[in-house]
Write a protein that holds these residues in place. Structure first.
Motif, short mmCIF file in Angstrom:
data_model
loop_
_atom_site.label_atom_id
_atom_site.label_comp_id
_atom_site.label_asym_id
_atom_site.label_seq_id
_atom_site.Cartn_x
_atom_site.Cartn_y
_atom_site.Cartn_z
N LYS A 111 -9.50 7.14 4.09
CA LYS A 111 -10.72 7.87 4.44
C LYS A 111 -11.93 6.94 4.52
N GLY A 112 -11.70 5.74 5.05
CA GLY A 112 -12.77 4.80 5.28
C GLY A 112 -13.21 4.00 4.07
N VAL A 113 -12.55 4.20 2.93
CA VAL A 113 -12.90 3.50 1.68
C VAL A 113 -11.76 2.54 1.32
N THR A 114 -12.12 1.31 0.98
CA THR A 114 -11.13 0.30 0.62
C THR A 114 -11.25 -0.05 -0.86
N LYS A 115 -10.13 0.04 -1.58
CA LYS A 115 -10.07 -0.31 -2.99
C LYS A 115 -8.84 -1.18 -3.25
N GLU A 116 -8.97 -2.08 -4.20
CA GLU A 116 -7.82 -2.89 -4.58
C GLU A 116 -6.92 -2.09 -5.50
N ILE A 117 -5.63 -2.08 -5.20
CA ILE A 117 -4.66 -1.38 -6.04
C ILE A 117 -3.49 -2.32 -6.34
N THR A 118 -2.70 -1.95 -7.34
CA THR A 118 -1.50 -2.72 -7.68
C THR A 118 -0.29 -1.80 -7.64
N MET A 119 0.74 -2.23 -6.94
CA MET A 119 1.99 -1.47 -6.88
C MET A 119 3.06 -2.18 -7.71
N ASP A 120 3.80 -1.41 -8.47
CA ASP A 120 4.96 -1.94 -9.19
C ASP A 120 6.17 -1.78 -8.28
N ALA A 121 6.77 -2.90 -7.90
CA ALA A 121 7.86 -2.86 -6.94
C ALA A 121 9.15 -3.44 -7.51
N LYS A 122 10.26 -2.95 -6.99
CA LYS A 122 11.56 -3.45 -7.40
C LYS A 122 12.48 -3.53 -6.19
N VAL A 123 13.14 -4.67 -6.05
CA VAL A 123 14.16 -4.81 -5.01
C VAL A 123 15.43 -4.16 -5.53
N LEU A 124 15.86 -3.08 -4.88
CA LEU A 124 17.02 -2.33 -5.34
C LEU A 124 18.34 -2.99 -4.94
#
Length: 196
Positions: free
Chosen positions: A126-139
């Motif tokens: 919605k036009g707003v940029t924020k830094e986020i962190t994703m927890d990822a796993k290679v399955l």
């Protein structure tokens, strides 16, 4: 001196070739983007998006330092109730006519354990940029005659208020719980293919 230069140039070329980027394209037939939000402190409303895309560019098989780029079409939202989906597309939520795309561009792809990563990047909604962190796993991953395949699951939680989605903010249900919570849990399951 000329031989030294040629030797250096050859070594540089070999090193560059060995670090050639592998581009992983999302397999749309085996990919999901789901979300979940608490309603009145009683249950979770779940939904998904049917239109999205993602690519990963990596210099190594362990994905350390890779780059993830993704986009979502918010108008493709599906919560199982058409009336609610229409509301989600409106100005109260995604305002899809004004903001037809949500995007994510990673800045860091950090190793966090065996087959686990922390993906840090800019999420724009919605036009707003924020830094986020994703927890990822290679399955899992394996080779085929046509190329390599890899499966990844990633999760994160964002706060909708950070992106100007404030519908029902401050309103409570009779039990005192938020009518609609601010935190949105996002779960991504995707298969990627790197063609030979």
């Amino acid at each position: 001196m000329k031989k030294v230069f040629l030797t250096f140039a050859t070594l540089t070329l070999v090193a560059t070739m060995s670090l050639a980027q592998t581009k992983w394209k999302m397999d749309g037939a085996h990919a999901w983007v789901n979300f979940s939000v608490m309603h009145q402190g009683l249950s979770f409303v779940n939904g998904s998006f049917s239109k999205f895309d993602a690519t990963i560019e990596a210099n190594s098989k362990d994905l350390k330092g890779a780059k993830l780029t993704a986009s979502i079409d918010p108008a493709s939202v599906n919560s199982g109730v058409e009336r609610r989906d229409k509301h989600l597309r409106s100005q109260d939520f995604f305002d899809v006519k004004k903001y037809p795309k949500a995007t994510f561009v990673s800045k860091k792809f950090k190793k966090a354990g065996k087959n686990k990563y922390k993906i840090v990047g800019d999420f724009t909604l919605k036009g707003v940029t924020k830094e986020i962190t994703m927890d990822a796993k290679v399955l899992g991953n394996f080779e085929t005659k046509k190329g390599s395949k890899m499966g990844i699951q990633a999760t994160t939680t964002i706060n909708r208020y950070d992106y100007g989605i404030s519908y029902a903010k401050g309103k409570n249900a009779p039990n005192g719980k938020e009518a609609l919570a601010g935190d949105i849990k996002i779960t991504i399951n995707m298969e990627f293919v790197a063609k030979k």
